[in-house]
Enzyme design. Structure first.
Site: not given
Ligand code: IMP
Ligand code: MG
Length: 172
Positions: A97-98, A101, A150, A163
């Site tokens: 995963e990238d 969060d 962000f 991207r």
């Molecule tokens: P989570 O479910 O809140 O952990 O969200 C994870 C997903 O939110 C990641 O896979 C990203 O696609 C997106 N995301 C969260 N923070 C960022 C950010 O700072 N930039 C871009 N995408 C983000």
């Molecule tokens: Mg993502």
């Protein structure tokens, strides 16, 4: 590059860290095959670089979930858009995963993949915003821990833009 974006991690810093992560995974799995499961679309670039640093027999699969309700806020609801193509039964699965969060996405995906009864399950996240966590979930391999910013680039987007930036940048 858009003038108001500030570089947080340069392409060289990312490459060095991803190489270390690949070496660690190579050591940990000690010759066993692995399946890298990338979360589309943000993890695509990270997966392609990480995979080339893993000196093991490896295959790829991809999974997709619904993205944010708006560009920067998680709606709190995760929906599966694309499941893996193959069964993960008895496989060494590494979910790639990238960003980790709130943790909602990975907690949801972890449940889906564990239902396949993999031999082992690990998470590799390039970035970790620990301070934002709502679900208790941790990555086994983390590139960098970051604060509540962000970010875009190296696969990550803001409204589908940026991207393709080679560096990871902060959106003001
Ligand atoms: P989570 O479910 O809140 O952990 O969200 C994870 C997903 O939110 C990641 O896979 C990203 O696609 C997106 N995301 C969260 N923070 C960022 C950010 O700072 N930039 C871009 N995408 C983000
Ligand atoms: Mg993502």
């Amino acid at each position: 590059m858009a003038a108001d974006l500030k570089v947080l991690f340069s392409r060289d810093q990312i490459a060095a860290r991803v190489a270390e992560m690949g070496r660690q995974i190579t050591v940990d799995f000690a010759g066993e095959p692995v399946v890298l499961v990338g979360v589309l679309k943000g993890a695509a670039i990270f997966l392609s670089d990480l995979a080339r640093q893993i000196k093991l027999d490896s295959s790829f699969d991809f999974i997709a979930v619904s993205s944010y309700g708006n560009q920067r806020q998680n709606s709190g609801e995760v929906k599966l858009l694309k499941d893996v193509d193959q069964s993960m039964e008895d496989k060494n699965v590494i979910l790639v995963e990238d960003i980790l969060d709130t943790g909602l996405t990975l907690a949801y995906l972890k449940n889906i993949l564990l239902a396949h009864h993999p031999r082992s399950f690990r998470i590799a996240a390039l970035l970790d915003k620990k301070c934002r966590r709502q679900q208790s979930i941790h990555a086994d391999y983390t590139g960098f821990e970051i604060s509540d910013e962000f970010v875009v680039g190296y696969g990550m987007d803001y409204a589908e833009r940026y991207r393709n930036l080679p560096d990871i940048c902060i959106v003001p």
